[in-house]
Motif scaffolding. Structure first.
Motif, short mmCIF file in Angstrom:
data_model
loop_
_atom_site.label_atom_id
_atom_site.label_comp_id
_atom_site.label_asym_id
_atom_site.label_seq_id
_atom_site.Cartn_x
_atom_site.Cartn_y
_atom_site.Cartn_z
N PRO A 69 -79.25 -8.08 -15.57
CA PRO A 69 -80.62 -7.20 -15.35
C PRO A 69 -80.26 -5.96 -14.80
CG PRO A 69 -80.26 -9.20 -13.84
CD PRO A 69 -79.30 -9.47 -14.79
N GLN A 70 -80.68 -5.02 -15.21
CA GLN A 70 -80.71 -3.61 -14.67
C GLN A 70 -81.39 -3.35 -13.25
OE1 GLN A 70 -81.76 -0.82 -17.70
NE2 GLN A 70 -79.98 -1.17 -18.75
N GLN A 71 -80.58 -2.79 -12.39
CA GLN A 71 -81.47 -2.46 -11.27
C GLN A 71 -81.95 -0.78 -11.13
OE1 GLN A 71 -78.32 -5.20 -8.63
NE2 GLN A 71 -78.93 -3.42 -7.80
N GLU A 72 -82.98 -0.80 -10.61
CA GLU A 72 -83.31 0.71 -10.52
C GLU A 72 -82.48 1.45 -9.54
OE1 GLU A 72 -87.47 1.09 -10.09
OE2 GLU A 72 -88.32 -0.31 -11.42
N MET A 73 -82.02 0.90 -8.57
CA MET A 73 -81.39 1.53 -7.64
C MET A 73 -80.26 0.53 -7.43
SD MET A 73 -82.80 4.34 -6.55
CE MET A 73 -81.93 4.85 -4.88
N PRO A 74 -78.71 1.21 -7.47
CA PRO A 74 -77.53 0.79 -7.25
C PRO A 74 -77.29 0.02 -5.84
CG PRO A 74 -77.07 2.70 -7.42
CD PRO A 74 -78.51 2.71 -7.59
N ASP A 75 -76.64 -0.91 -5.78
CA ASP A 75 -76.39 -1.56 -4.24
C ASP A 75 -75.29 -0.59 -3.93
OD1 ASP A 75 -75.20 -3.18 -1.99
OD2 ASP A 75 -76.46 -4.62 -2.63
N ALA A 103 -69.36 0.94 -3.58
CA ALA A 103 -68.40 1.26 -2.69
C ALA A 103 -67.23 0.20 -2.74
CB ALA A 103 -68.66 1.64 -1.29
N CYS A 104 -67.72 -0.87 -2.60
CA CYS A 104 -66.64 -2.00 -2.73
C CYS A 104 -65.78 -1.93 -3.93
CB CYS A 104 -67.18 -3.43 -2.48
SG CYS A 104 -65.89 -4.81 -2.40
N LEU A 105 -66.49 -1.87 -5.13
CA LEU A 105 -66.02 -1.76 -6.56
C LEU A 105 -65.26 -0.87 -6.63
CD1 LEU A 105 -69.08 -3.12 -8.82
CD2 LEU A 105 -66.84 -4.12 -8.33
N LEU A 106 -65.56 0.48 -6.34
CA LEU A 106 -64.71 1.67 -6.34
C LEU A 106 -63.49 1.78 -5.66
CD1 LEU A 106 -67.52 4.60 -6.24
CD2 LEU A 106 -66.19 3.63 -8.23
N ALA A 107 -63.54 1.01 -4.29
CA ALA A 107 -62.28 0.88 -3.59
C ALA A 107 -61.23 -0.05 -4.32
CB ALA A 107 -62.84 0.25 -2.26
N ALA A 108 -61.77 -1.41 -4.76
CA ALA A 108 -61.21 -2.04 -5.46
C ALA A 108 -60.31 -1.67 -6.96
CB ALA A 108 -61.77 -3.46 -6.08
N ILE A 109 -61.20 -0.74 -7.25
CA ILE A 109 -60.46 0.09 -8.76
C ILE A 109 -59.35 0.91 -8.33
CG2 ILE A 109 -61.02 1.69 -10.44
CD1 ILE A 109 -63.59 0.47 -10.74
N GLU A 110 -59.68 1.61 -7.12
CA GLU A 110 -58.74 2.57 -6.68
C GLU A 110 -57.42 1.96 -6.35
OE1 GLU A 110 -58.22 6.29 -3.15
OE2 GLU A 110 -60.39 5.35 -3.90
N GLU A 111 -57.43 0.69 -5.68
CA GLU A 111 -56.49 0.03 -5.12
C GLU A 111 -55.61 -0.43 -6.22
OE1 GLU A 111 -55.55 -3.96 -2.19
OE2 GLU A 111 -57.47 -2.87 -2.20
#
Length: 493
Positions: free
Chosen positions: A102-108, A113-121
């Motif tokens: 389900p789509q969220q109107e506003m991202p958590d 931030a956690c996902l971006l940090a994991a991708i960068e790592e």
């Protein structure tokens, strides 16, 4: 991984049959109400699966099934029905690759931030560890050797993209025979595939993208068919068989666009290979002037050989009195005089190339020379001259040269290209005088392989001359000789 909505093979076949029977062109839809009748049959079949379809798809089928000429709200139901058919097959027959969230109107923000940090790592770890990459590749090779069946099954079940040749598109070994269809099928070099080979992957796709250039080398016919056509002597029949399915579809789909306004063809018009002078010549004589060189400048493709007055095009004349063409036992042609002239030119320019590019990559065009021969016998003669232990090229220069026929050069490019036209005679028919050399498809390939410098070598009186009624034997070759005389370098006796 999920499963398709419809799994029963007979049900799947029935759905595909009913979808394929839909009338998605105006004249078919309106013919004796056949479009409405087929849409009703499809609507009845879809009754148990309506919850699995999008509302606009259901509406399109409903409108088509109940349509009448008095319906001014939906004047062209066949257009929306066509789109709906594609959606029906995708939603009911394809395996879903992921669960829709389900789509969220506003991202958590914390999750983001956690996902971006994991991708960068992960990216940092990958970039730091060459051993990790090698270890992964080693494991893959090991599994290929030890468990090929499991690897094949894994790739087939979990890879969203599969690649194969046209002939293997229905291969049991590759698991393609069990795969009824793909959402999209892309066929590269489609203009070179004969109709039977091309149809194999085409029947696998719900959407089909054919990529190719029918202006260059045509599809390959079976030798038996070519010999049979030659014996019959029917030129019209030869032209029909010689035209690829890709070229036929290109013309047919362009005509269909004029009827319904839907674009189905596209031409890439920006070339990134050739010096603008070469690119303009190729565009004017093979692509109706539609090919542009706006992204390439003369400074980006300089003639750095120190020869031919620094021009990007040159013609080196080898008149008949220096030696004409010879026929070999297999009816191919060669010409020693052109071999000798090309060898002289190679000895002159290769030291300059070696000085400018001391360590060329043979797989890249920079600092490399290509020699295109229009006949296999000439290719063999050139290779023998280059490799001759007494008069040939030394190894450090030989590695910079690639020799081949026009067929071998399609898809290749080199900074410098020599064209050996071979023919030198006084015959008065185009077939006897020029043969393969006159074919526009082959000339298009030959003239479009050079990045910086294109040099034609041959008997201009033969290949660039005129008939008794002043018609050029080869308009393209004559135009190239004139281009060299006016804007390039011409050494003509």
């Amino acid at each position: 991984m999920g499963k398709p909505v419809i799994q029963d093979s007979s049900e799947r076949d029935e759905l595909e049959k009913r979808v394929n029977q839909q009338c998605t062109i105006a004249e078919n839809f309106l013919d004796n109400d056949d479009g409405v009748r087929q849409a009703r049959r499809l609507r009845r079949f879809l009754e148990p699966y309506l919850d699995n379809l999008l509302p606009d798809i259901v509406e399109a089928v409903e409108v088509a099934a109940s349509w009448s000429a008095e319906d001014v709200t939906h004047p062209e139901p066949w257009l929306s029905l066509k789109e709906a058919c594609t959606g029906i097959l995708d939603l009911l027959l394809l395996t879903p690759t992921a669960t829709t969230m389900p789509q969220q109107e506003m991202p958590d923000e914390e999750i983001e931030a956690c996902l971006l940090a994991a991708i960068e790592e992960v990216a940092d770890a990958r970039n730091r560890s060459e051993d990790g990459i090698q270890e992964a590749l080693g494991l893959f090779v090991r599994y290929l050797n030890e468990e090929p069946i499991q690897v094949r099954e894994t790739i087939r079940n979990y890879s969203p993209i599969q690649a194969t040749s046209c002939g293997q598109a229905d291969s049991k070994e590759l698991g393609m025979a069990d795969r009824r269809s793909f959402a999209v099928v892309v066929v590269d070099e489609a203009a070179r595939a004969n109709p039977l080979d091309l149809l194999i992957p085409m029947v696998k796709g719900r959407r089909i993208i054919l990529v190719g250039d029918y202006k260059q080398l045509p599809h390959v016919l079976e030798p038996e068919i070519e010999r049979s056509l030659a014996k019959q002597g029917d030129e019209q029949l030869q032209k029909i068989y010689g035209k690829s399915l890709f070229e036929r579809l290109w013309a047919t789909l362009a005509n269909q666009t004029s009827v319904d306004g839907i674009e189905r063809t596209a031409m890439l018009t920006d070339q990134f290979r050739m010096h603008p002078t070469i690119g303009k010549f190729v565009s004017q004589h093979f692509y109706e002037g539609k090919l542009t060189s706006k992204n390439i400048t003369a400074q980006m493709r300089p003639n750095y050989t120190g020869a031919y007055n620094g021009k990007p095009v040159a013609w080196l004349d080898v008149p008949a009195d220096l030696g004409g063409e010879e026929r070999t036992e297999n009816r191919s042609c060669r010409r020693k005089a052109e071999c000798d002239r090309i060898m002289d030119e190679l000895r002159r320019i290769l030291p300059t190339l070696e000085e400018k590019y001391p360590n060329p990559d043979p797989n890249q065009p920079t600092g490399m020379v290509g020699i295109i021969a229009f006949y296999s016998a000439q290719e063999e003669a050139l290779l023998q001259a280059i490799e001759n232990s007494h008069s040939g090229l030394p190894d450090h220069l030989r590695r910079r040269v690639r020799v081949g026929t026009v067929d071998a050069f399609q898809g290749r490019e080199y900074d410098i290209v020599y064209l050996s036209t071979v023919r030198s005679n006084q015959y008065d028919t185009i077939e006897q005088r020029l043969g393969f050399t006159a074919l526009p498809n082959r000339l298009c390939v030959a003239f479009s392989r050079a990045r910086c410098l294109l040099i034609g070598v041959g008997d201009s009186a033969c290949v660039a001359g005129k008939t008794e009624d002043s018609t050029p034997w080869s308009p393209a070759i004559k135009a190239f000789v004139e281009l060299c005389q006016n804007e390039g370098y011409a050494d003509i006796f």
